[in-house]
Design an enzyme around this catalytic site. Structure first.
Site, short mmCIF file in Angstrom:
data_model
loop_
_atom_site.label_atom_id
_atom_site.label_comp_id
_atom_site.label_asym_id
_atom_site.label_seq_id
_atom_site.Cartn_x
_atom_site.Cartn_y
_atom_site.Cartn_z
NE ARG A 1 -2.58 0.10 3.53
CZ ARG A 1 -2.01 0.60 4.61
NH1 ARG A 1 -1.29 1.65 4.66
NH2 ARG A 1 -1.64 -0.39 5.59
CE1 TYR B 1 -17.16 10.45 -15.24
CE2 TYR B 1 -17.29 10.70 -12.59
CZ TYR B 1 -17.45 9.61 -14.15
OH TYR B 1 -17.35 8.29 -13.88
CG ASP C 1 -11.00 15.15 -14.82
OD1 ASP C 1 -10.03 15.03 -15.56
OD2 ASP C 1 -12.01 14.65 -13.87
CE LYS D 1 -13.59 6.93 -17.75
NZ LYS D 1 -14.22 8.28 -16.58
C1 PLP Z 1 -14.24 9.27 -15.81
C2 PLP Z 1 -14.12 9.74 -15.48
C3 PLP Z 1 -13.74 10.01 -14.22
C4 PLP Z 1 -14.02 9.22 -12.88
O1 PLP Z 1 -12.94 7.97 -12.92
P1 PLP Z 1 -12.90 6.48 -12.96
O2 PLP Z 1 -11.92 5.78 -13.73
O3 PLP Z 1 -14.48 6.04 -14.19
O4 PLP Z 1 -13.63 6.48 -11.51
C5 PLP Z 1 -13.34 12.02 -13.94
N1 PLP Z 1 -12.79 13.11 -14.58
C6 PLP Z 1 -12.98 12.26 -15.92
C7 PLP Z 1 -13.47 13.29 -16.89
C8 PLP Z 1 -14.00 11.14 -16.44
O5 PLP Z 1 -13.76 11.33 -17.50
#
Ligand code: PLP
Length: 392
Positions: free
Chosen positions: A47, A99, A171, A196
């Site tokens: 961890r 998001y 983000d 993504k």
């Molecule tokens: C998918 C997404 C998240 C969340 O991420 P997860 O891996 O699904 O927890 C946060 N911000 C954006 C812009 C996203 O597309």
């Protein structure tokens, strides 16, 4: 120092084994031997740190030009760890269309812990400026919003933030460090849903945080290690591998997206097209052209009234109907029924999410096949609506 595309492939070697393996191994070890009880060891417990994870964390820190990276078990866990550096009574300005999962963790979780939030349109610096309070500690936004691709200037916002001693948190999921490096534009913390584009193959859920300086890095590391939503060594290896092909995938995402935009612009079924690459004199295009190396692989569009958006997405054969984005395969979805279904109809309309809106994550397939698929589904829409008219 090597160029960006070379960094993608090579990262920073761990020099952690004597086998000559060209990739850092997947270390399936939850604990590590101390040579003696007084020894200072680099790794003691998974961890807290793991060589496979270290490799990935350094790889992303290098690409985002930060001092340190952190890998989490999801993008949401990464966001949780970042927002957990704040204390009750702190105020954070957030982008109005962040998001949905981020909005949920803010509204239904962090508000219970007395963090305060104000949502503004971060494209408009005056709105950001006006929202600053004595207890404001951070501004949090996405450079391209989802699904309408409304663009915010990282430079402008971080300039305002710096003047008030406020952190800028971006983000960067939609753009990736290949298209924008927010820390170089003045941001302090970058977050990714590595699920993504960084992973890129729809086979792993992961999150990444990169900090610009050691002070922030220490706070994030404390949360990563103490809350413990770390990424497993296997999944670290998948993200590491995904990142190696980020540039070639993004180049294809971009060229396919440009071809699909050009195709949709000519189609009479399309009422509105959202893509920051369209040079329409908008602020969205102006900011994106100035601060990114490309306009991304997500396209949103509205079908004309009277055309059935459900029928359109159901009628596609190659492009798959699914949430998520940023992978090699093209994915399409209806925000009002799928990604943004949690919002009331009123909230949806305020956010510009109509029943006609479609979001397309353009994959890296042969563009001819993608165009053919879109074309056949658009054609069946109009042919049936024409038929209906004929019957009437
Ligand atoms: C998918 C997404 C998240 C969340 O991420 P997860 O891996 O699904 O927890 C946060 N911000 C954006 C812009 C996203 O597309």
């Amino acid at each position: 120092m090597s160029e960006f595309n070379t960094k993608l492939i090579h990262g920073q070697p761990e020099y952690d084994n004597n086998t000559g393996a060209v990739n850092v191994p997947i270390y399936n070890s939850s604990t590590y031997v101390y040579p003696n009880a007084d020894a200072k060891v680099k790794f003691d417990y998974e961890r807290s740190g793991n060589p496979t994870r270290s490799y990935l964390e350094n790889q992303v820190a290098l690409l985002e030009n930060g001092v340190r990276g952190f890998a989490f078990s999801s993008g949401s866990a990464a966001i949780h760890a970042v927002l957990s550096i704040f204390s009750p009574g702190d105020h954070i300005i957030i982008g109005k269309n962040i998001y949905g999962g981020t909005f949920r963790i803010i509204n239904d979780f962090f508000k219970r812990w007395q963090l305060e939030f104000t949502a503004v349109d971060t494209q408009n610096p005056e709105e950001v400026q006006a929202a600053i309070q004595p207890n404001t500690k951070a501004i949090y936004f996405e450079t391209f919003t989802n699904p309408l691709l409304h663009v915010t200037s990282v430079k402008q916002i971080s300039k305002i933030a710096k003047a008030h001693n406020i952190l800028t948190i971006v983000d960067n999921t939609f753009l990736t460090p290949y298209l924008q490096q927010p820390l170089n534009l003045g941001a302090d913390i970058v977050i990714h849903s590595a699920t993504k584009y960084l992973g890129g193959h729809s086979d792993v859920v992961a999150g990444i945080v990169v900090a610009k300086n050691e002070n922030i890095a220490k706070l994030i590391y404390f949360n990563q290690n103490s809350i413990g939503a770390t990424l497993s060594p296997q999944d670290c290896s998948l993200i590491r591998r995904g990142i190696q092909t980020l540039a070639v995938r993004m180049d294809r995402h971009l060229s396919n997206a440009a071809k699909i935009v050009a195709f949709l612009q000519k189609r009479p079924e399309i009422a509105k097209l959202y893509y920051p690459g369209i040079d329409d004199g908008s602020r969205d295009h102006e900011i994106a052209a100035a601060e990114t190396n490309g306009f991304g692989g997500i396209i949103s569009f509205e079908l004309k009234d009277g055309l059935d958006s459900t029928k359109f997405v159901n009628g596609l054969h190659l492009i798959q109907l699914a949430v998520s984005l940023g992978a090699v395969e093209s994915l399409i979805e209806l925000p009002y029924k799928m990604t943004h279904a949690e919002l009331s109809r009123k909230e949806q309309l305020e956010a510009g999410i109509t029943t006609q809106l479609v979001r397309l994550s353009v994959g890296i397939e042969d563009p001819k096949d993608l165009l053919k698929d879109l074309e056949q589904s658009l054609n069946q829409l109009t042919s049936t609506s024409l038929k209906k008219e004929a019957v009437r």
